[in-house]
Design a protein around this motif. Structure first.
Motif, PDB file in Angstrom:
ATOM      1  N   GLY A   1       0.799  -1.213   0.000  1.00 47.26           N
ATOM      2  CA  GLY A   1       0.000   0.000   0.000  1.00 47.26           C
ATOM      3  C   GLY A   1       0.834   1.265   0.000  1.00 47.26           C
ATOM      4  N   GLU A   2       0.265   2.319   0.581  1.00 52.47           N
ATOM      5  CA  GLU A   2       0.957   3.609   0.658  1.00 52.47           C
ATOM      6  C   GLU A   2       2.199   3.482   1.549  1.00 52.47           C
ATOM      7  OE1 GLU A   2      -0.022   6.115  -1.165  1.00 52.47           O
ATOM      8  OE2 GLU A   2      -1.758   5.007  -1.897  1.00 52.47           O
ATOM      9  N   PRO A   3       3.209   4.343   1.334  1.00 51.45           N
ATOM     10  CA  PRO A   3       4.483   4.198   2.055  1.00 51.45           C
ATOM     11  C   PRO A   3       4.462   4.773   3.472  1.00 51.45           C
ATOM     12  CG  PRO A   3       4.631   6.017   0.515  1.00 51.45           C
ATOM     13  CD  PRO A   3       3.268   5.397   0.293  1.00 51.45           C
ATOM     14  N   LEU A   4       3.373   4.590   4.203  1.00 55.57           N
ATOM     15  CA  LEU A   4       3.309   5.100   5.573  1.00 55.57           C
ATOM     16  C   LEU A   4       4.345   4.435   6.470  1.00 55.57           C
ATOM     17  CD1 LEU A   4      -0.583   5.102   6.090  1.00 55.57           C
ATOM     18  CD2 LEU A   4       0.886   7.100   5.744  1.00 55.57           C
ATOM     19  N   HIS A   5       4.747   3.233   6.118  1.00 51.27           N
ATOM     20  CA  HIS A   5       5.654   2.450   6.958  1.00 51.27           C
ATOM     21  C   HIS A   5       7.126   2.784   6.737  1.00 51.27           C
ATOM     22  CE1 HIS A   5       5.267   0.475   3.078  1.00 51.27           C
ATOM     23  NE2 HIS A   5       6.457  -0.037   3.280  1.00 51.27           N
ATOM     24  N   PHE A   6       7.455   3.606   5.756  1.00 53.33           N
ATOM     25  CA  PHE A   6       8.857   3.846   5.430  1.00 53.33           C
ATOM     26  C   PHE A   6       9.654   4.368   6.620  1.00 53.33           C
ATOM     27  CE2 PHE A   6       9.535   4.155   0.566  1.00 53.33           C
ATOM     28  CZ  PHE A   6       8.801   3.006   0.368  1.00 53.33           C
ATOM     29  N   ALA A   7       9.049   5.244   7.421  1.00 56.12           N
ATOM     30  CA  ALA A   7       9.768   5.831   8.553  1.00 56.12           C
ATOM     31  C   ALA A   7      10.107   4.788   9.614  1.00 56.12           C
ATOM     32  CB  ALA A   7       8.940   6.952   9.177  1.00 56.12           C
ATOM     33  N   TRP A   8       9.406   3.657   9.615  1.00 54.62           N
ATOM     34  CA  TRP A   8       9.644   2.585  10.597  1.00 54.62           C
ATOM     35  C   TRP A   8      10.420   1.417  10.007  1.00 54.62           C
ATOM     36  CZ3 TRP A   8       7.391  -2.325   9.854  1.00 54.62           C
ATOM     37  CH2 TRP A   8       7.617  -3.246  10.894  1.00 54.62           C
ATOM     38  N   ALA A   9      10.365   1.220   8.702  1.00 58.50           N
ATOM     39  CA  ALA A   9      10.869   0.001   8.077  1.00 58.50           C
ATOM     40  C   ALA A   9      12.322  -0.292   8.410  1.00 58.50           C
ATOM     41  CB  ALA A   9      10.682   0.072   6.562  1.00 58.50           C
ATOM     42  N   ASP A  10      13.163   0.726   8.489  1.00 58.87           N
ATOM     43  CA  ASP A  10      14.584   0.494   8.739  1.00 58.87           C
ATOM     44  C   ASP A  10      14.845   0.042  10.173  1.00 58.87           C
ATOM     45  OD1 ASP A  10      17.046   0.351   7.468  1.00 58.87           O
ATOM     46  OD2 ASP A  10      17.712   2.256   8.322  1.00 58.87           O
TER      47      ASP A  10
ATOM     48  N   VAL B   1      15.209   1.455   2.397  1.00 60.20           N
ATOM     49  CA  VAL B   1      13.975   0.670   2.346  1.00 60.20           C
ATOM     50  C   VAL B   1      13.920  -0.115   1.033  1.00 60.20           C
ATOM     51  CG1 VAL B   1      11.456   0.759   2.331  1.00 60.20           C
ATOM     52  CG2 VAL B   1      12.743   2.286   3.833  1.00 60.20           C
ATOM     53  N   PRO B   2      13.855  -1.460   1.087  1.00 58.57           N
ATOM     54  CA  PRO B   2      13.843  -2.270  -0.135  1.00 58.57           C
ATOM     55  C   PRO B   2      12.486  -2.178  -0.851  1.00 58.57           C
ATOM     56  CG  PRO B   2      14.500  -3.567   1.800  1.00 58.57           C
ATOM     57  CD  PRO B   2      13.883  -2.301   2.298  1.00 58.57           C
ATOM     58  N   VAL B   3      12.536  -1.947  -2.141  1.00 60.25           N
ATOM     59  CA  VAL B   3      11.308  -1.790  -2.918  1.00 60.25           C
ATOM     60  C   VAL B   3      11.378  -2.633  -4.185  1.00 60.25           C
ATOM     61  CG1 VAL B   3      10.675   0.485  -2.046  1.00 60.25           C
ATOM     62  CG2 VAL B   3      12.250   0.310  -3.965  1.00 60.25           C
ATOM     63  N   VAL B   4      10.189  -2.962  -4.710  1.00 57.28           N
ATOM     64  CA  VAL B   4      10.059  -3.741  -5.943  1.00 57.28           C
ATOM     65  C   VAL B   4       9.159  -2.971  -6.900  1.00 57.28           C
ATOM     66  CG1 VAL B   4       8.953  -5.796  -6.929  1.00 57.28           C
ATOM     67  CG2 VAL B   4      10.474  -6.024  -4.975  1.00 57.28           C
ATOM     68  N   SER B   5       9.519  -2.970  -8.168  1.00 57.01           N
ATOM     69  CA  SER B   5       8.681  -2.358  -9.194  1.00 57.01           C
ATOM     70  C   SER B   5       7.879  -3.450  -9.896  1.00 57.01           C
ATOM     71  CB  SER B   5       9.536  -1.592 -10.212  1.00 57.01           C
ATOM     72  OG  SER B   5      10.543  -2.431 -10.751  1.00 57.01           O
ATOM     73  N   ILE B   6       6.762  -3.060 -10.488  1.00 57.86           N
ATOM     74  CA  ILE B   6       5.923  -4.015 -11.210  1.00 57.86           C
ATOM     75  C   ILE B   6       6.162  -3.949 -12.718  1.00 57.86           C
ATOM     76  CG2 ILE B   6       4.176  -4.142  -9.406  1.00 57.86           C
ATOM     77  CD1 ILE B   6       2.472  -2.181 -11.030  1.00 57.86           C
ATOM     78  N   SER B   7       7.016  -3.022 -13.144  1.00 59.44           N
ATOM     79  CA  SER B   7       7.461  -2.964 -14.541  1.00 59.44           C
ATOM     80  C   SER B   7       8.730  -2.129 -14.581  1.00 59.44           C
ATOM     81  CB  SER B   7       6.393  -2.334 -15.448  1.00 59.44           C
ATOM     82  OG  SER B   7       6.204  -0.967 -15.135  1.00 59.44           O
ATOM     83  N   ALA B   8       9.514  -2.334 -15.628  1.00 58.89           N
ATOM     84  CA  ALA B   8      10.700  -1.508 -15.816  1.00 58.89           C
ATOM     85  C   ALA B   8      10.304  -0.062 -16.065  1.00 58.89           C
ATOM     86  CB  ALA B   8      11.538  -2.050 -16.967  1.00 58.89           C
ATOM     87  N   SER B   9       9.189   0.130 -16.757  1.00 57.05           N
ATOM     88  CA  SER B   9       8.697   1.476 -17.036  1.00 57.05           C
ATOM     89  C   SER B   9       8.387   2.232 -15.753  1.00 57.05           C
ATOM     90  CB  SER B   9       7.441   1.391 -17.909  1.00 57.05           C
ATOM     91  OG  SER B   9       6.793   2.637 -17.997  1.00 57.05           O
TER      92      SER B   9
END
Length: 365
Positions: free
Chosen positions: A95-104, A133-141
């Motif tokens: 979902g939305e990146p609300l967790h980014f501040a905690w993820a690390d 923060v590790p992220v994954v894309s759903i396309s190269a675009s």
């Protein structure tokens, strides 16, 4: 492996009709459970899953007339996840990146699949601030506007093999399916059908913020086009699957850089070819002349309708089976999970081995 899947709360998992992200979360969750992993799904209470369900709200927020501020529910969801974090090996956010501040600071590994469009002005500073923060894309675009994020790979969506039945015979109508939004250009779909002389069925969800657009722009076109356009509203379940499978072609005249386009692989699974504008992930997903036709404007789309029967429906299904199954998607995510778990937490960002795709959707050797 002990895995948490964190779904957006806008729709149930899986959704009744519209809801590509929730559909992907469902396919991934069920495949992981089938492989013997211990999976917990944080989602709305009306979700259906073989995993352990942690309900956050009574129903999908977009289907609850009492809900006004959706963010408050997602904050509560995040609090539940943080409280349970020590139970998991990997927490996978969708979902939305609300967790980014905690993820690390999480006691376990986290991964975030970004399902929407990424904007340099908005997401660029976010990914610089939270560079670990590790992220994954759903396309190269999708990742092109922010190449400096901590990308762990690109994972194309996938569907279960039996979710959509192959339909070898083409129907007599074109189909526009998805969401009634300006960037998806349902008005151009109507124009393409009118100029082609082929009937069009439109099945589209109208979000509250898009009602004025529908009323002012699309509804008058529908009134003038009753002879060849049928508007069905939002559809789901068996009706939706049959609608896709019986179409002569799916029209996708998008005028925005759509990061994936789930309906394209749903069409492929049915054997239905796609006619789509060359934007976003379209050139990654469609092999021009094999499972669809990639065009640059309305004139080319009209010409493509006339030759769409040259696309073999069996070839569309074969591309789906080779590239877009839930099993392949799950394999990719498990590879990334394993890589994250093997990684030393003190390693610099982007130390994980990436699962990347060329622009044609194939993996480098």
């Amino acid at each position: 492996m002990r895995i948490a899947q964190i779904a957006p709360l806008y729709e149930s998992v899986p959704p009744f009709a519209y809801g590509a992200t929730e559909r992907v979360v469902s396919y991934l969750t069920e495949e992981l459970v089938a492989r013997g992993h211990d999976v917990t799904l944080y989602a709305s209470a009306d979700s259906a899953t073989a995993a352990r369900l942690v309900p956050i709200c009574a129903r999908g927020l977009w289907r609850d007339a009492n809900v006004w501020d959706t963010q408050t529910h997602h904050v509560r969801q995040l609090a539940r996840v943080i409280g349970d974090a020590q139970r998991f090996d990997v927490i996978h956010f969708h979902g939305e990146p609300l967790h980014f501040a905690w993820a690390d600071r999480s006691p376990c590994r986290t991964l975030t699949t970004l399902h929407g469009r990424l904007l340099p002005y908005d997401h660029g500073p976010l990914f610089r601030e939270f560079a670990r923060v590790p992220v994954v894309s759903i396309s190269a675009s999708q990742r092109r506007p922010v190449p400096w994020a901590n990308w762990q790979g690109t994972v194309h969506h996938g569907l279960p093999l039996g979710e959509f039945e192959f339909q070898p015979m083409a129907g007599a109508y074109l189909l526009f399916l998805g969401r009634m939004m300006p960037e998806k250009r349902p008005d151009l779909a109507i124009e393409i059908a009118r100029r082609s002389g082929v009937p069009l069925k439109i099945a589209a969800k109208i979000h509250p913020g898009e009602r004025n657009y529908f009323r002012e722009r699309i509804e008058p076109l529908l009134q003038r086009s009753r002879a060849f356009v049928e508007y069905l509203g939002e559809v789901g379940g068996l009706v939706r699957r049959q609608l896709i499978g019986n179409a002569r072609a799916l029209l996708l005249p998008i005028e925005w850089d759509e990061p994936f386009g789930m309906v394209m692989i749903e069409a492929m699974a049915c054997g239905t070819p796609v006619i789509a504008f060359r934007r976003g992930a379209v050139p990654e997903l469609l092999e021009d002349g094999v499972n669809g036709l990639v065009v640059d404007n309305v004139d080319e789309a009209v010409q493509s309708v006339a030759r769409i029967d040259s696309i073999e429906r069996g070839a569309c299904r074969r591309v789906f089976e080779h590239r877009f199954t839930a099993a392949r998607m799950t394999d990719d995510y498990l590879t990334i999970y394993d890589t994250l778990l093997a990684q030393d937490p003190s390693d610099p960002p982007r130390a994980a081995a990436q699962l990347d795709l060329r622009l044609d959707g194939t993996r480098p050797v």
